[in-house]
Design a protein around this motif. Structure first.
Motif, PDB file in Angstrom:
ATOM      1  N   GLN B 347       0.699  -1.086   0.616  1.00 36.66           N
ATOM      2  CA  GLN B 347      -0.161  -0.186   0.557  1.00 36.66           C
ATOM      3  C   GLN B 347       0.610   1.400  -0.004  1.00 36.66           C
ATOM      4  O   GLN B 347       2.050   0.725   0.800  1.00 36.66           O
ATOM      5  CB  GLN B 347      -0.722  -0.174   1.045  1.00 36.66           C
ATOM      6  N   ARG B 348       0.458   2.441  -0.541  1.00 37.88           N
ATOM      7  CA  ARG B 348       1.366   3.378  -1.100  1.00 37.88           C
ATOM      8  C   ARG B 348       0.420   4.044   1.389  1.00 37.88           C
ATOM      9  O   ARG B 348      -0.158   3.128   1.171  1.00 37.88           O
ATOM     10  CB  ARG B 348       0.211   5.210  -1.036  1.00 37.88           C
ATOM     11  N   PHE B 349       1.811   4.541   1.332  1.00 37.64           N
ATOM     12  CA  PHE B 349       1.743   5.808   2.839  1.00 37.64           C
ATOM     13  C   PHE B 349       2.532   6.895   3.225  1.00 37.64           C
ATOM     14  O   PHE B 349       1.677   7.744   4.039  1.00 37.64           O
ATOM     15  CB  PHE B 349       2.866   4.318   3.627  1.00 37.64           C
ATOM     16  N   TRP B 350       2.144   7.528   2.204  1.00 31.69           N
ATOM     17  CA  TRP B 350       3.304   8.722   2.127  1.00 31.69           C
ATOM     18  C   TRP B 350       3.128   9.592   1.077  1.00 31.69           C
ATOM     19  O   TRP B 350       3.590   8.635  -0.401  1.00 31.69           O
ATOM     20  CB  TRP B 350       3.963   9.480   2.644  1.00 31.69           C
ATOM     21  N   ASN B 351       2.675  11.224   0.682  1.00 34.38           N
ATOM     22  CA  ASN B 351       3.891  11.569  -0.406  1.00 34.38           C
ATOM     23  C   ASN B 351       5.037  11.740  -1.358  1.00 34.38           C
ATOM     24  O   ASN B 351       5.873  11.570   0.097  1.00 34.38           O
ATOM     25  CB  ASN B 351       3.593  13.464  -0.092  1.00 34.38           C
ATOM     26  N   TYR B 357      11.207  14.693   7.146  1.00 29.56           N
ATOM     27  CA  TYR B 357      11.679  13.597   8.287  1.00 29.56           C
ATOM     28  C   TYR B 357      10.455  13.140   8.180  1.00 29.56           C
ATOM     29  O   TYR B 357      10.477  11.591   8.789  1.00 29.56           O
ATOM     30  CB  TYR B 357      12.517  14.460   9.398  1.00 29.56           C
ATOM     31  N   ALA B 358       9.210  13.599   8.187  1.00 23.92           N
ATOM     32  CA  ALA B 358       7.643  13.406   8.102  1.00 23.92           C
ATOM     33  C   ALA B 358       7.693  11.784   7.662  1.00 23.92           C
ATOM     34  O   ALA B 358       7.222  10.786   7.841  1.00 23.92           O
ATOM     35  CB  ALA B 358       6.973  13.970   7.819  1.00 23.92           C
ATOM     36  N   PHE B 359       8.517  11.669   5.904  1.00 27.44           N
ATOM     37  CA  PHE B 359       8.695  10.654   4.954  1.00 27.44           C
ATOM     38  C   PHE B 359       9.484   9.403   5.629  1.00 27.44           C
ATOM     39  O   PHE B 359       8.959   8.509   5.730  1.00 27.44           O
ATOM     40  CB  PHE B 359       9.072  10.901   3.872  1.00 27.44           C
ATOM     41  N   PRO B 476      14.672   3.670   3.458  1.00 23.65           N
ATOM     42  CA  PRO B 476      15.670   4.258   3.291  1.00 23.65           C
ATOM     43  C   PRO B 476      16.445   3.470   4.211  1.00 23.65           C
ATOM     44  O   PRO B 476      17.026   2.445   4.487  1.00 23.65           O
ATOM     45  CB  PRO B 476      14.392   5.043   4.953  1.00 23.65           C
ATOM     46  N   ILE B 477      17.636   4.364   3.650  1.00 19.67           N
ATOM     47  CA  ILE B 477      18.908   3.171   4.851  1.00 19.67           C
ATOM     48  C   ILE B 477      19.512   4.328   5.787  1.00 19.67           C
ATOM     49  O   ILE B 477      19.355   5.646   5.085  1.00 19.67           O
ATOM     50  CB  ILE B 477      20.027   3.936   3.092  1.00 19.67           C
TER      51      ILE B 477
END
Lengths: 201, 539
Positions: B347-351, B357-359, B476-477
């Motif tokens: 599922q998509r979860f964010w813009n 940092y919200a992403f 994310p890394i």
């Protein structure tokens, strides 16, 4: 139908893809789209039938799959077909089905009232004034992409829209826009400055 | 003749060997295989300056390095060195700066990256900025002759960039400017007499007593044997941080479970050796809030997708000697308009366009995991989903060596088929074909409508519709280690009773208290540690 074929129709995991469906579509008009079918067992699906169903489940179009898989795929048999969209404007959720594998997939499209006006956009690069190709012009659901001469047209009813002009590598431009007549609109967009290299690492 | 404690230790260090004496701590019975005044653990951008400064101070020096080559993460870095306070490069370009201004710029309470730092450490760091820049030049580092630039919200231009050491990838590993920092330092350290022992992994810090007394040396593992190395004046820990150690990093942020890869790997691992072994003899941590602060480069948005190591400023060169381990270079994203990002349940979860940092917090969120099966933490894999049109727009070539098909990149003829193909060690359950189809269909309807009703992606431009379809690892890394051992302004390690541990120093990302990214922090404190250890009284 051979017995083996009938069993395959029931058992093989099969999935679909729908693409190149224009949007929005003027009510009552015909529209064209492509449909592809992939059998996980690698079945050759030439001449197998697909159907388009409206929201009531009624079949609105049928077509047979072609003989060559879509370029770049490992076995997506595809076809192109036309169908007439509803006479009511709005968003429509229809489905495409494949007898092979009993597969189906939903697809959405938007229908709109017939246009009042035609807007012609001429897009140029701000610094050089040269035409820009592949610029996305959007007025809410109405959209088009500029050609090599930087030109494109959008037909739409009069009204107020959110105009958005976008091309990768260029500054995004958006504004409110009133459509009141048929005319040509000159748009200049600037190259987006290369982001400074991040200090990170 | 009575054998004094100090005399015994010295004789032991000279190879007299282990002799059990009543009342003498077991650590004193060590048979020392090697000895020097100063032992530096780690040959990166902090350990090498430490070694050179210790040699400049007249100390004999042994450097050990766990890797088969020197450099640590700095070898792969951008070689970007924002040091100020009046460097020669600043003066050349007429830039006025001061240690006070450096201090003020790095203690601004409005900056959440600096808000939680130890200002005593920032002050000594500021004082040593200019001298460290000249030290780097004196030891062979060549900077681009360009006017320094602004970074880190600084009020004064300070950034200089090192030149790549050579065109030889066997020397530079990936052709990064960071090689222009660590290779010259290595050569100067060796030329000045520091001995560098590669493939030596520290396994123990030897203190007189388990949690008291002076640090005497270390044990390192080399091939199949232990090597005890005496540091008469001190041991400097410059092991490079903890980001690769899942258990350790989760002390500061329980979300950072094993699916998160680390920038700088697979070249070197930041495995918390220094921190853990120092803690075992009583050391304290410091400034731990820096590691779980919603700022900085602890967690980063990936930019090179479809590979395991997609850190945004590190793209693996197919000709690198490490490329087989890296697995792929990655597809570099020019615009997140060309794809959607879905979580472990499809599922998509964010813009996707959000770079805040919200992403990252959304990536690290529950992402459809109700935590019923004992794996509630971590956000799980994030996959970029895109189509043939996106490949054309981005001008990608979605094949090896650009992508890694061994679990990090998948291709399929339909979205449903793509869902079934996504298999990765961190993808704990298959993605449902219908869920992924729904996600794509819903997004396509937002493109039609010109508005992302769920996550507010601005003017979503392109449908994901034309076969073939792709899924690329976009999780994310992790990058910076921003906390570590407690040190004072001499880089001496402090114990949990707030007392100095005699003979033990820490610098670089092994040390805590200052959450500054990259080379300026680690070079300055490496230099301080080397100088202070060389000047110490021996044990």
């Amino acid at each position: 139908m051979a017995l083996e074929e009938a069993e395959a129709d029931q058992q093989h995991q099969t999935s679909l893809a729908v693409w190149d469906l224009a949007c929005p579509v003027v009510i009552g008009r015909s529209v064209r789209m492509k449909v592809g079918v992939k059998c996980s067992a690698g079945c050759q699906l030439t001449d197998r039938e697909i159907e388009i169903h409206d929201q009531t489940g009624a079949v609105v179009a049928r077509a047979a799959l072609g003989s060559e898989p879509w370029p770049g795929t490992s076995g997506l048999y595809w076809t192109e077909l036309d169908f007439r969209v509803p006479a009511e404007s709005g968003t429509h959720k229809w489905a495409v089905t494949s007898a092979h594998g009993n597969a189906f997939s939903n697809f959405d499209f938007i229908t709109v009232q017939p246009p009042d006006h035609t807007l012609t956009f001429r897009v140029t690069e701000k610094a050089t004034h040269s035409p820009l190709q592949d610029v996305e012009i959007r007025l809410d659901a109405y959209r088009a992409s500029s050609d090599a001469q930087g030109l494109t047209t959008i037909e739409l009813p009069k009204g107020n829209y959110a105009l958005s002009v976008w091309k990768m590598g260029y500054e995004h431009f958006s504004t409110d826009f009133d459509v009141t007549d048929t005319r040509t609109i000159e748009v200049e967009i600037a190259v987006e400055p290369e982001p400074k290299q991040l200090y990170w690492m | 003749m009575a054998v004094s404690r100090r005399r015994f230790l010295k004789e032991g260090a000279l190879g007299v060997g282990a002799t059990a004496l009543a009342g003498v701590p077991a650590q004193a019975q060590i048979r020392w295989d090697r000895m020097a005044d100063v032992v530096v653990v780690g040959a990166g951008a902090s350990g090498l300056p430490a070694a050179i400064m210790a040699r400049d101070g007249g100390a004999s020096v042994i450097v050990i390095e766990a890797n088969h080559d020197i450099g640590g993460h700095a070898m792969l870095s951008g070689g970007r060195v924002p040091l100020g306070g009046g460097t020669s490069m600043q003066k050349k370009y007429g830039i006025v700066d001061s240690a006070d201004q450096v201090y003020l710029d790095h203690t601004n309470h409005k900056d959440s990256e600096f808000r939680y730092c130890d200002r005593d450490l920032v002050r000594i760091w500021a004082n040593e900025n200019a001298a460290t820049f000249e030290f780097l030049i004196d030891n062979g580092v060549k900077f681009n002759d360009e006017k320094p630039d602004f970074v880190n919200e600084g009020t004064v231009p300070r950034l200089c960039v090192a030149q790549v050491f050579s065109p030889d990838l066997n020397e530079t590993i990936n052709g990064s400017p960071g090689s222009g920092v660590v290779r010259p330092l290595e050569k100067n350290a060796r030329a000045k007499g520091a001995e560098i022992l590669l493939k030596h992994k520290m396994t123990r810090i030897i203190r007189e007593n388990p949690t008291s007394g002076t640090v005497l040396g270390i044990t390192a593992r080399f091939e199949d044997k232990d090597v005890n190395i005496r540091g008469r004046k001190g041991v400097i820990l410059a092991t490079g941080g903890h980001t690769s150690n899942v258990a350790f990093r989760r002390m500061f942020d329980p979300r950072l479970t094993e699916e998160y890869q680390v920038a700088g790997e697979p070249w070197t691992k930041q495995n918390a050796d220094g921190e853990m072994l120092a803690m075992a003899i009583g050391a304290s941590l410091w400034g731990t809030s820096n590691q779980s602060n919603d700022a900085g480069r602890g967690v980063t948005k990936t930019r090179h997708i479809g590979v395991r190591y997609g850190y945004q400023n590190l793209k693996w060169n197919p000709k690198s000697p490490m490329f087989a381990q890296a697995g792929g270079s990655g597809l570099t994203i020019r615009s997140f308009q060309n794809l959607i990002l879905v979580n472990q349940v499809g599922q998509r979860f964010w813009n996707e366009m959000d770079n805040s940092y919200a992403f990252l917090s959304a990536c690290l969120g529950t992402n459809g995991n109700l935590g019923r099966n004992g794996k509630a933490n971590g956000g799980g894999p994030i996959w970029a989903i895109f189509d043939a049109d996106a490949v054309k727009r981005e001008e990608w070539d979605p094949k090896p060596p650009n992508v890694d098909p061994n679990g990090w990149f998948f291709t399929a003829d339909t979205i449903a088929e793509l869902a079934g193909k996504i298999k990765n060690p961190y993808q704990l359950r298959p993605i449902s074909a219908s869920v992924l189809e729904q996600s794509v269909n819903k997004y396509n309807s937002y493109v039609d409508a010109g508005k992302d009703a769920e996550f507010g992606k601005p003017a979503p431009m392109y449908k994901i519709q034309k076969p073939p379809f792709y899924a690329a690892w976009s999780t994310p890394i992790l990058h910076d280690t921003l906390t570590g051992l407690k040190i004072n302004t001499k880089c001496q390690v402090i114990d949990r009773s707030d007392q100095v541990i005699p003979g033990l120093y820490a610098c670089g990302e092994t040390a805590g208290g200052f959450a500054l990214h990259g080379l300026p922090r680690v070079t300055v404190f490496g230099r301080i540690a080397g100088r202070e250890a060389a000047g110490a009284n021996g044990s």
